[in-house]
Design an enzyme around this catalytic site. Structure first.
Site, PDB file in Angstrom:
ATOM      1  N   LYS A   1       1.018  -1.338   0.003  1.00 15.87           N
ATOM      2  CA  LYS A   1      -0.052   0.055   0.204  1.00 15.87           C
ATOM      3  C   LYS A   1       1.132   1.276   0.067  1.00 15.87           C
ATOM      4  CE  LYS A   1      -4.004  -2.365   2.165  1.00 15.87           C
ATOM      5  NZ  LYS A   1      -4.474  -2.968   3.290  1.00 15.87           N
TER       6      LYS A   1
ATOM      7  N   GLN B   1      -4.767  -1.677   9.593  1.00 17.02           N
ATOM      8  CA  GLN B   1      -4.723  -2.981   8.880  1.00 17.02           C
ATOM      9  C   GLN B   1      -5.166  -4.240   9.804  1.00 17.02           C
ATOM     10  OE1 GLN B   1      -3.226  -3.632   5.665  1.00 17.02           O
ATOM     11  NE2 GLN B   1      -4.343  -5.542   5.906  1.00 17.02           N
TER      12      GLN B   1
ATOM     13  N   ASP C   1     -11.280   2.803   3.764  1.00 14.98           N
ATOM     14  CA  ASP C   1     -11.667   1.488   3.544  1.00 14.98           C
ATOM     15  C   ASP C   1     -13.120   1.107   3.423  1.00 14.98           C
ATOM     16  OD1 ASP C   1      -9.718  -0.480   3.127  1.00 14.98           O
ATOM     17  OD2 ASP C   1      -9.205  -0.766   5.586  1.00 14.98           O
TER      18      ASP C   1
END
Ligand code: NAP
Length: 289
Positions: free
Chosen positions: A56, A100, A123
């Site tokens: 990422k 994460q 997200d």
């Protein structure tokens, strides 16, 4: 077996969208001086998570997004993580926050995600953004199903009235996928581990989205002639090779379109994360996206 399906090349589509994202980043910088920023928080030493976070970071760099990586030890207390999220919520250089997952077991993931301000929840996991999706309002869409929608758009697959079968009902893929397909007027069936006669349901589907995590669970012979097959699964077979949830070879001889593993859905997920981050930066800068 001879392949007849067209391959949906996630890498190619992804590269095209990333070019567009790069231009948008440059456009925002030249107009306002703002550089989009994504904060990625990693807790503990999960190997797969470390790889995802690294990828990422690289992807951000590649399109000109600033990446802020925060690595915390496995035994980080909930309050420390909550404090970091609160700081990032306030940080004007950060337009997207990603924690994460999975988090170490001692931490309450839901509480951490819910502590991210929905305006920076790139997200799309925050309950407000999930609610916005379900009620058909503006908000960040979960990146994997969002990327799949872009792939379907790319092949100009008309969803109106089509029978879509999703295998898997996770909060990050299956459930939001169904909502996005419904929004485009598909008729959606969710399947899961308690579903009876999975084969029969798949045989009737114009679109199959497999997000299970079981290597080649979906047999090629179950695929309706001319169906579109999206394989989200990322599994290692006994030889350590990356395989999807669908029997690729056999399914390819029946489907009209199919995504490969790797090189299908995977690249799209990170791309949509970049897209959401840049969109967020435009919003914070008061610029139309
Ligand atoms: P998950 O949370 O592990 O959920 C798996 C789902 O599959 C559950 O809903 C489960 O049913 C269902 N399931 C399990 N065994 C089944 C069976 N035999 N028949 C029918 N349904 C079954 O899944 P996830 O996080 O969505 O991930 C799914 C796969 O996609 C994994 O391989 C993951 O690595 C991959 N993935 C890839 C990307 C990408 O960017 N390419 C992104 C996310 C995930 P129950 O609900 O009844 O337990």
């Amino acid at each position: 077996m001879e392949s007849v399906a067209s391959i949906i090349d996630g890498k190619k589509i992804s590269d095209e969208i990333r070019d567009e994202i790069r231009q948008r980043v440059e456009g925002l910088q030249s107009k306002t001086g703002v550089t989009p920023g994504l904060a990625v928080v990693l807790v503990g030493e999960n190997e797969a998570s470390q790889i995802y976070v690294r990828n990422k970071g690289k992807a951000c760099e590649n399109v000109g997004i600033q990446s802020f990586q925060h690595t915390l030890p496995e035994d980080t207390p909930q309050e420390v993580l909550a404090h970091l999220v609160a700081q990032l919520n306030q940080d004007p250089n950060v337009h997207g926050i990603l924690v994460q997952l999975p988090l170490p077991k001692a931490l309450a993931s839901f509480d951490v995600v819910a502590a991210i301000t929905p305006e920076k929840d790139v997200d799309g996991f925050h309950p407000v953004n999930v609610g916005n999706l379900v009620t058909g309002r503006e908000g960040f869409r979960s990146c994997t199903p969002f990327g799949i929608m872009k792939m379907l758009e790319y092949i100009k697959f008309e969803l109106k009235g089509k029978d879509a079968v999703i295998i898997g009902r996770s909060n990050i893929v299956g459930k939001p996928m169904g909502m996005m397909l419904l929004e485009k007027n598909a008729t959606v069936t969710y399947c899961h581990s308690k579903t009876h006669d999975l084969a029969k349901k798949i045989k009737a589907a114009d679109l199959v989205v497999a997000a299970v995590g079981v290597p080649e669970l979906v047999k090629g012979e179950w695929i309706k002639e001319g169906a579109v097959v999206i394989d989200v699964g990322m599994n290692r077979d006994t030889a350590g090779k990356l395989v999807g949830d669908v029997e690729f070879g056999a399914a390819s001889s029946r489907a009209a379109y199919i995504t490969p593993v790797p090189g299908g859905v995977g690249p799209m997920t990170i791309t949509m994360l970049l897209y959401n981050t840049v969109r967020s930066a435009y919003r914070f800068a008061g610029q139309p996206f």
